[in-house]
Write an enzyme that holds these catalytic residues in place. Structure first.
Site, short mmCIF file in Angstrom:
data_model
loop_
_atom_site.label_atom_id
_atom_site.label_comp_id
_atom_site.label_asym_id
_atom_site.label_seq_id
_atom_site.Cartn_x
_atom_site.Cartn_y
_atom_site.Cartn_z
N PRO A 128 0.82 -1.22 0.00
CA PRO A 128 0.00 0.00 0.00
C PRO A 128 0.86 1.27 0.00
O PRO A 128 0.53 2.24 -0.67
CB PRO A 128 -0.81 -0.12 1.29
CG PRO A 128 -0.90 -1.59 1.55
CD PRO A 128 0.39 -2.17 1.05
N GLY A 246 11.18 -9.79 -16.48
CA GLY A 246 9.74 -9.58 -16.61
C GLY A 246 9.39 -8.48 -17.59
O GLY A 246 8.39 -8.54 -18.31
N GLN A 340 -9.96 4.60 -33.38
CA GLN A 340 -10.31 5.69 -34.31
C GLN A 340 -10.69 5.13 -35.68
O GLN A 340 -11.63 5.62 -36.31
CB GLN A 340 -9.10 6.64 -34.43
CG GLN A 340 -9.41 7.94 -35.12
CD GLN A 340 -10.30 8.86 -34.27
OE1 GLN A 340 -10.43 8.67 -33.06
NE2 GLN A 340 -10.94 9.81 -34.91
N GLU A 367 5.20 -3.65 -13.55
CA GLU A 367 6.63 -4.01 -13.66
C GLU A 367 7.49 -2.75 -13.87
O GLU A 367 8.49 -2.76 -14.57
CB GLU A 367 6.85 -5.08 -14.75
CG GLU A 367 5.99 -6.31 -14.46
CD GLU A 367 6.65 -7.64 -14.72
OE1 GLU A 367 7.86 -7.68 -14.97
OE2 GLU A 367 5.94 -8.66 -14.62
N THR A 369 6.73 1.74 -13.82
CA THR A 369 6.05 2.70 -14.70
C THR A 369 7.04 3.22 -15.76
O THR A 369 8.25 3.03 -15.65
CB THR A 369 5.55 3.91 -13.89
OG1 THR A 369 6.69 4.57 -13.31
CG2 THR A 369 4.59 3.48 -12.78
C1 LIG Z 1 -2.89 -4.62 -13.31
C2 LIG Z 1 -1.72 -4.52 -12.37
C3 LIG Z 1 -1.04 -5.67 -12.00
C4 LIG Z 1 0.04 -5.60 -11.11
N1 LIG Z 1 0.69 -6.75 -10.73
C5 LIG Z 1 1.65 -6.68 -9.78
C6 LIG Z 1 2.26 -7.89 -9.28
O1 LIG Z 1 1.97 -9.00 -9.73
N2 LIG Z 1 3.16 -7.78 -8.26
C7 LIG Z 1 3.52 -6.58 -7.73
O2 LIG Z 1 4.35 -6.56 -6.84
N3 LIG Z 1 2.98 -5.42 -8.21
C8 LIG Z 1 2.05 -5.45 -9.20
N4 LIG Z 1 1.47 -4.29 -9.67
C9 LIG Z 1 1.88 -3.02 -9.08
C10 LIG Z 1 2.70 -2.13 -10.01
O3 LIG Z 1 3.96 -2.68 -10.23
C11 LIG Z 1 2.72 -0.74 -9.37
O4 LIG Z 1 1.41 -0.21 -9.46
C12 LIG Z 1 3.72 0.19 -10.04
O5 LIG Z 1 5.03 -0.22 -9.81
C13 LIG Z 1 3.55 1.64 -9.58
O6 LIG Z 1 3.48 1.74 -8.18
P1 LIG Z 1 2.28 2.55 -7.51
O7 LIG Z 1 1.01 2.06 -8.09
O8 LIG Z 1 2.44 2.50 -6.04
O9 LIG Z 1 2.47 4.05 -8.00
P2 LIG Z 1 3.47 5.15 -7.39
O10 LIG Z 1 4.83 4.59 -7.21
O11 LIG Z 1 2.81 5.82 -6.25
O12 LIG Z 1 3.55 6.18 -8.62
C14 LIG Z 1 2.51 7.12 -8.94
C15 LIG Z 1 3.05 7.99 -10.08
O13 LIG Z 1 4.23 8.69 -9.66
C16 LIG Z 1 5.29 8.39 -10.56
N5 LIG Z 1 6.56 8.34 -9.82
C17 LIG Z 1 6.84 7.65 -8.69
N6 LIG Z 1 8.12 7.84 -8.34
C18 LIG Z 1 8.67 8.65 -9.29
C19 LIG Z 1 9.98 9.21 -9.50
N7 LIG Z 1 11.00 8.96 -8.69
N8 LIG Z 1 10.17 10.00 -10.59
C20 LIG Z 1 9.15 10.26 -11.45
N9 LIG Z 1 7.90 9.75 -11.30
C21 LIG Z 1 7.68 8.97 -10.24
C22 LIG Z 1 4.94 7.03 -11.17
O14 LIG Z 1 5.59 6.81 -12.40
C23 LIG Z 1 3.43 7.17 -11.31
O15 LIG Z 1 3.15 7.90 -12.47
C24 LIG Z 1 0.43 -4.34 -10.59
C25 LIG Z 1 -0.25 -3.17 -11.00
C26 LIG Z 1 -1.31 -3.27 -11.87
C27 LIG Z 1 -2.01 -2.00 -12.30
#
Ligand SMILES: Cc1cc2nc3c(=O)[nH]c(=O)nc-3n(C[C@H](O)[C@H](O)[C@H](O)COP(=O)(O)OP(=O)(O)OC[C@H]3O[C@@H](n4cnc5c(N)ncnc54)[C@H](O)[C@@H]3O)c2cc1C
Length: 384
Positions: A128, A246, A340, A367, A369
């Site tokens: 979280p 991955g 489109q 994996e 962003t």
């Molecule tokens: C469908 C789905 C399946 C998933 N499956 C898995 C799984 O199997 N196992 C697992 O462990 N996780 C899984 N995830 C989690 C996924 O890897 C995370 O959602 C992702 O790494 C982003 O973390 P967050 O959602 O906490 O976003 P945050 O880290 O809070 O980021 C929010 C925004 O801020 C940006 N940001 C954050 N830090 C920086 C920085 N230093 N510089 C610039 N921009 C930044 C991010 O790019 C993003 O745009 C899954 C997610 C989804 C949507």
């Protein structure tokens, strides 16, 4: 520079999977509506050998290359992106880590159920409070006699509902603000262990059939044999190294999604008529397709280059990030081009292209962003 040309064996595997995926086609819409990958489909993918294709023959797999695996994931994603990501997480990061770091006993116990189609493996890093900043994880592992007690909460775990085992990253040493990556270890946690609580399946924008669930660990006891890889060095050895591999899978998935959407749009423009002509005869639309197809091919080459480097045992961190970044961003453009091209019909649920557009959206997020991929690439360039 390297030009990774797939060999005959790799093409043959991809063609076999393409045929299988085409036959699955009519079942996809209902499964997406239902929100699950039917167990029998996972069993069929297992029987086909896809779930163990990158596992070495000595461990019971097909011993196929990463190049072949990328081609296979593209074929699956061109029909069913939810299935492709499930296979990618199972065979890429989960089995890949087991093969690389597992003991003989860990491989003997866990590889068979991840290969034979009885389930799909899962990998739990995100929490979280920690996503991109994965090293800030708070799940704990403390020693208990000969084993470990795990406690904490993981978010967004792909495949969790189908998984016999989940790789969990937890802090096994003291947190050190100076060295946040240190003291993290990986554990193989059976999902039927006491204290493992699987949350409700998340309701997502796309990839509806792919399971994404939270995992709560309530004082879960695992034995000493559950530690995967070196104690205290799981962040680099398991999480980051696993994600490198991955990311090739996600790049291949994005290529398949783009191709799947464009193939459907191309079929449509050949038969749809406006102003007394087929849509395909309008140069404006032909150029849209030409651009999207060129970008798809470029993304595939990036994915295959990273896969080829991995097969050669050469460094591929930067190349995997480049492939994942470009392919996932490209898939946004390509799938929206496809919508489109179908006009109003493209926006409707009945057209498959709207599903491809929704499914593509996740590829720039999971994996790592796009922003994180740029960090990884920039870091590698600085080191060069
Ligand atoms: C469908 C789905 C399946 C998933 N499956 C898995 C799984 O199997 N196992 C697992 O462990 N996780 C899984 N995830 C989690 C996924 O890897 C995370 O959602 C992702 O790494 C982003 O973390 P967050 O959602 O906490 O976003 P945050 O880290 O809070 O980021 C929010 C925004 O801020 C940006 N940001 C954050 N830090 C920086 C920085 N230093 N510089 C610039 N921009 C930044 C991010 O790019 C993003 O745009 C899954 C997610 C989804 C949507």
């Amino acid at each position: 520079m390297i030009v990774p040309v797939p060999g005959d064996e790799e093409r043959a595997l991809a063609e076999a999977v393409a045929t299988f995926a085409r036959d699955l086609g009519p079942r996809v819409a209902a499964a997406e509506e239902e929100g699950t990958i039917p167990r029998e489909v996972i069993a069929e993918v297992g029987r086909l050998g896809v779930l163990g294709m990158t596992v070495p023959e000595k461990d019971g797999g097909l011993g196929a290359s990463s190049v072949a695996f990328a081609l296979v994931l593209e074929e699956l994603a061109a029909v069913w992106p939810s299935l492709a990501v499930g296979v990618s997480v199972n065979s890429g990061i989960t089995e890949g880590t087991l093969v690389r770091l597992g003991t003989a006993e860990q491989k003997r116990r866990w590889l068979p159920p991840l290969m034979d189609g009885s389930g799909l493996g899962a990998f739990a890093l995100t929490e979280p409070g920690s996503g991109s900043d994965a090293a800030a994880l708070r799940t704990t592992a403390r020693r208990d006699g000969g084993g470990w007690i795990l406690g904490g909460r993981k978010m967004f775990v792909t495949n969790l509902r189908y998984a016999p085992v989940v790789i969990v990253l937890a802090r096994s040493g003291e947190a050190d603000p100076e060295r946040p990556h240190a003291g993290i270890s990986a554990f193989l946690v059976p999902t039927d262990a006491a204290g493992v609580v699987i949350g409700r399946a998340e309701r997502k924008m796309g990839l509806h059939a792919s399971d994404t669930s939270s995992l709560t660990l309530e004082d879960v006891h695992v034995d000493a044999g559950a530690l995967l890889g070196p104690e205290g060095r799981g962040f680099g050895a398991v999480a980051m190294a696993g994600l490198d591999g991955g990311r090739i899978g996600i790049a291949a998935q994005a290529v398949g999604i783009a191709r799947g959407a464009l193939e459907r749009a191309e079929r449509y423009v050949r038969q749809r008529r406006q102003f007394g002509r087929t849509l395909a005869s309008f140069q404006a639309l032909r150029h849209m397709i030409a651009r999207a197809r060129t970008e798809t091919d470029a993304a595939r080459l990036l994915a295959l280059r990273a896969a080829w480097l991995k097969d050669q045992g050469r460094p591929f961190t930067k190349e995997a990030s480049e492939a994942k970044l470009y392919a996932s961003e490209m898939a946004q453009r390509a799938t929206h081009t496809a919508v489109q091209l179908l006009g109003g019909y493209g926006y409707m649920r009945e057209s498959e292209v709207e599903r491809f557009a929704r499914d593509a959206r996740a590829t720039t997020i999971y994996e790592g962003t796009s922003e994180v991929q740029r960090l990884v690439i920039a870091r590698a360039l600085r080191a060069a």
